[in-house]
Design a protein around this motif. Sequence first.
Motif, mmCIF file in Angstrom:
data_model
loop_
_atom_site.group_PDB
_atom_site.id
_atom_site.type_symbol
_atom_site.label_atom_id
_atom_site.label_comp_id
_atom_site.label_asym_id
_atom_site.label_seq_id
_atom_site.Cartn_x
_atom_site.Cartn_y
_atom_site.Cartn_z
ATOM 1 N N GLU A 1 21.507 -1.669 12.238
ATOM 2 C CA GLU A 1 20.736 -0.512 11.775
ATOM 3 C C GLU A 1 20.283 0.334 12.956
ATOM 4 O O GLU A 1 20.375 1.560 12.936
ATOM 5 C CB GLU A 1 19.531 -1.025 10.984
ATOM 6 N N ARG B 1 7.563 2.764 1.506
ATOM 7 C CA ARG B 1 8.037 3.951 2.212
ATOM 8 C C ARG B 1 8.068 3.586 3.689
ATOM 9 O O ARG B 1 7.067 3.678 4.386
ATOM 10 C CB ARG B 1 7.091 5.111 1.976
ATOM 11 N N TRP C 1 5.975 2.402 9.123
ATOM 12 C CA TRP C 1 6.167 2.326 10.571
ATOM 13 C C TRP C 1 5.188 3.249 11.286
ATOM 14 O O TRP C 1 4.637 2.925 12.332
ATOM 15 C CB TRP C 1 7.610 2.711 10.897
ATOM 16 N N ASP C 2 4.958 4.411 10.686
ATOM 17 C CA ASP C 2 4.071 5.389 11.300
ATOM 18 C C ASP C 2 2.639 4.873 11.351
ATOM 19 O O ASP C 2 1.921 5.085 12.326
ATOM 20 C CB ASP C 2 4.135 6.680 10.490
ATOM 21 N N ARG C 3 2.233 4.190 10.313
ATOM 22 C CA ARG C 3 0.830 3.764 10.236
ATOM 23 C C ARG C 3 0.620 2.329 10.718
ATOM 24 O O ARG C 3 -0.487 1.820 10.633
ATOM 25 C CB ARG C 3 0.348 3.854 8.780
ATOM 26 N N ASP D 1 0.822 -1.213 0.000
ATOM 27 C CA ASP D 1 0.000 0.000 0.000
ATOM 28 C C ASP D 1 0.851 1.257 0.000
ATOM 29 O O ASP D 1 0.510 2.249 -0.624
ATOM 30 C CB ASP D 1 -0.915 0.019 1.227
ATOM 31 N N TYR D 2 1.926 1.229 0.759
ATOM 32 C CA TYR D 2 2.710 2.445 0.904
ATOM 33 C C TYR D 2 3.988 2.389 0.083
ATOM 34 O O TYR D 2 4.928 3.131 0.362
ATOM 35 C CB TYR D 2 3.014 2.701 2.378
ATOM 36 N N LEU E 1 10.927 0.153 13.466
ATOM 37 C CA LEU E 1 11.109 0.191 12.010
ATOM 38 C C LEU E 1 12.046 -0.920 11.556
ATOM 39 O O LEU E 1 11.848 -1.538 10.504
ATOM 40 C CB LEU E 1 11.675 1.564 11.626
ATOM 41 N N LYS F 1 21.278 4.183 13.904
ATOM 42 C CA LYS F 1 20.327 5.252 14.175
ATOM 43 C C LYS F 1 20.616 5.914 15.513
ATOM 44 O O LYS F 1 20.443 7.117 15.669
ATOM 45 C CB LYS F 1 18.909 4.712 14.144
ATOM 46 N N PRO G 1 9.316 4.816 6.546
ATOM 47 C CA PRO G 1 8.889 5.701 7.633
ATOM 48 C C PRO G 1 7.365 5.768 7.748
ATOM 49 O O PRO G 1 6.820 5.824 8.845
ATOM 50 C CB PRO G 1 9.470 7.051 7.236
ATOM 51 N N VAL G 2 6.696 5.746 6.593
ATOM 52 C CA VAL G 2 5.235 5.817 6.619
ATOM 53 C C VAL G 2 4.655 4.500 7.130
ATOM 54 O O VAL G 2 3.724 4.482 7.943
ATOM 55 C CB VAL G 2 4.692 6.142 5.209
#
Lengths: 466, 543
Positions: free
Chosen positions: B243, B165, B170-172, B161-162, B200, B247, B167-168
């Motif tokens: 990773e 992406r 993980w956000d959603r 769906d994304y 993430l 970060k 970051p998105v």
Amino acid sequence: MASQTLTSSMQPTDVYGGDEVSAIILDPGFSSVRAGFAGEDTPKSFVSSYYGVNEGGQVFGDDAIHNPLAGLDIRNPMSKEGIVEDWDTATRLWEYAITSRLTSFKQADPRNNGLNDDLKDLDVEMDGVEEGEKPLEEHPLLMTETAWNSPKNRERAIEIAMESWGCPAFWLARNSVLAAFGAGKATALVVDVGASTASVLAIHDGLILKKSIQKSHLAGNWLSSQIRTLFATSEPKVELVPHYTIMSKTPVDAGAPAQATYRTYEKEVTDSFRALEEERVLTEFKESVVQVWTGPGRLNSPMQAGMTNLEYAKSQPGRVFEMPDGYNQMWGGERFTVAEGMWDERAALPVAGEQPVQKGQTISEMVKASVNAVDMDLRSQLLQNIVVTGGTTLVNGFTDRLNNELTVMYPSARIKIQAAGLTAERRFGSWIGGSILGSLGTFHQMWISKKEFEEFGSSVVEKRCK
Amino acid sequence: MTSHDVRDMLDLPGEAAPRPIKKAKLTGPRPVLKGLAREVQNLGGDNPIAIVPETTTFKKKRFGSRKPAAKWENQSFRNSAREDETLVLKHWRRKAESPAVAPGDEGTAAPNEVKLEDSTFAKYNVKVITAEYNDEQYQKHLLSEDWSRDETDYLVSMVRDYDMRWPVIWDRYEYQPPAITLDPQAAELAIVTASKPRTLEDLKARYYSVAATMMKVHKAPETMVAAEYELMEKMASFNPQQEAQRKLFAEAAFQRTREEAREEESLLIELKRILARSEKLSEERRELYARLDAPASTGNIGVFTTSQGLQQLLQQLMQADKTKKRKSLMGPDGTSPAGPSGLNQQASFDRRDSTVRGESISGPSGTNNKKGPSQGQTERRQLSAEEEILYGVRHFDRITSSGPAFRAERINKPITSKSSIQQQKMLSVLTELGIPHRLIMPTYAVGEAFDHLLTNINLLLEQRKVTEKIQSEINTILAIKKQKEEEAESKQILRQPEAVSGSGDVKVEEVEREKSAAPSINGRKRSASVMSAVSESTKRQKK
């Protein structure tokens, strides 16, 4: 003519990927509704969100609602958070915004189509429109919403567009995303300070990051309340007299009491009407006098030689503001104090009946919280793409202060603020983004068509407009 | 000065022939250039100036080429990139000028619906390819303790769906385990896993492992193209811990204070400065050493007062001179040679080094100057052991007798150097063994093995030949013996055949010895000599 090598039918698509299908962009906000055709640079229709109610019904538009004779009760269909509360009125308001300036629906009988009537009967005409031709049958509609809009409201929006307006296609976009698009960015940190809400949120590749949404009420209306407090607490007290009460005035010296003759109205003017008119004066005051202390440091933080920034600001030349009744005064340091609460919660003036401002509600803290809620890899990129939009950001010195606050907060990151220079672009940032999006050829595949709506119902909007 | 004068000076014959023609040419184009001043025209001399005078006829043109205004129409079009392709939008397009599409609305409506133009933007609709699997594949390859099937499905659908992406995603990411499960135990399990917050890195790690596994399942790694294989490798080797660590570091760097940032910046500038200077410094230092490399003059002169002492001094100086020469051959910064004066010099070197260290202990140039040459070498790429094998790099203690040669030469060499019959035989052996005559993958190791094989084949052939020879010899000798016996029987003379058979025995013995020695040494030449020896002996025999 001779130099034109491309045929004009090919040119637009090849140059900027535009393919216009005469879509309409509707961008409703707390204080105004913006509507216009996709591909244009400013909304053709700009209508106040406030509407008037009297015994004759509802009236919309700036031409009608500022009439003191009509005895209007002024209301707003939006909630304090910029979300629609009163759907019936909101629908009518938006319809007015679209049909009054944009679409040319088939003219009804000239006796009752409203064109020949005076303003008082405008509301009657509005009802007539609903029954007749559906206003948007030929135009796809791109509507904006706030990032914190509820799923129920979103479904409601598509129902209105599809069922009552008969749109062939619909799309619901976040206004902050569109503001970023308007600034030419797909990844950005959007700082949007409008009338009712100030919000900060991160956008990655055209999608909002939900965890990063921060909002507070420290926006235009709150700033007005600060000014009201300032007027009430200053010595002598400054009377806030709206224009409609003044019949005539004579010039007076600065600080001297006003000498004006006042108008009286047979019909009692409602409080809400007075508040609306007062707000207009305050808007003028905000535009011409209010200034944000640009930094370095806060307004109350000490400068060198034991002097605070406020004292320094007071020593600077002030600005004169004349009230509608002729009263005028030089505003020196005070013009900085009213806006300082947006940045420094301790500097906020107390507002009657409201909670004191929290630290987390200030713009800089919201930016911090928003940035902290996204992935590490994105943060520096976001700080390099800060998009400032919304009418209240036009307050003098806003972007400079934001820049100062952020460079102090993130000393090692590169801060780059993208704030449109033109007033219209800042006020209509999200509408302009919608105009760009709606005119793109690649956007056609995104529209929710009427058939899809009929097939999947209103829940399709949750699935598609992410 | 005219050309006539020049001709006069150079004693050339008077009027040249082409002149009048030139003049005639000149008169041609001149009158055309009307707008130019005479002076400007003269600048060009004999050749007309290549300036095209502007014609001011635009007004005329504009009115002349006026056509009726282009016709535009609100054309309907569809977009094949849509899921619901029935949506027909309209945009303004220039009306096609062909007369076929001219008739009225009713006439065009029907054909329009049939061949509705597709949006030119449909081709930009690109979708990411996400991992796909079915129940069986999941059970076989993708089972995980940490991830349920349901959540994996959810993750993959989010990725689709994304468009990856992260970051998105993980956000959603809001995974809710299925509310109703038939098995109560499973439901409990699901509730336990529900509250699990995913980072993430977790999401990436799971998806990459799924995708890499499915890539392997769908297509064997051997048949993948380089890009696919690389992608798979990359996904398979994703390390979430590393990773996350990265970060953390990035965050720490992000949250430096202004002072830290400034300090780091100044340090970086300092480092850059030092690096830029170190080159120059080491150059200067080298030069200084060259100058200071005079023979040591420490110690008292008393030693040299005697003639023996003087002799010693002379020797020392000569030695120093020699080392200098050698040094200049070796390069300006060769290591200090050991000699009679070496000890002395070494001492002085050390002293200098220590002072150098003392001087520039602040920067990286503080390392002593002997680093110089080794630094030069480090510029060459350092190969790991694997890469050395990959590139066929070998190290020799000393240069081989044959000197450097291309490895490619060895592909053909062993076979071409033989006689054609021999070659044929060797090739037939190779064919028998099922080995191609030319190497397909001539790496170093394969080449060596092939070489070895060829040597062995050679040996084998030689030995067979030798055995054949010997066999035939034995046969001959036996035959001769038989003959002789017959003759002896008849003539009663035994001396001659005895001698012949004795010499044959010796030869056979010799051959036997050679044979046993052959495999250990380079057999080819030896056996050849043996062969010739044998053949000579047989020839002699035949005589």
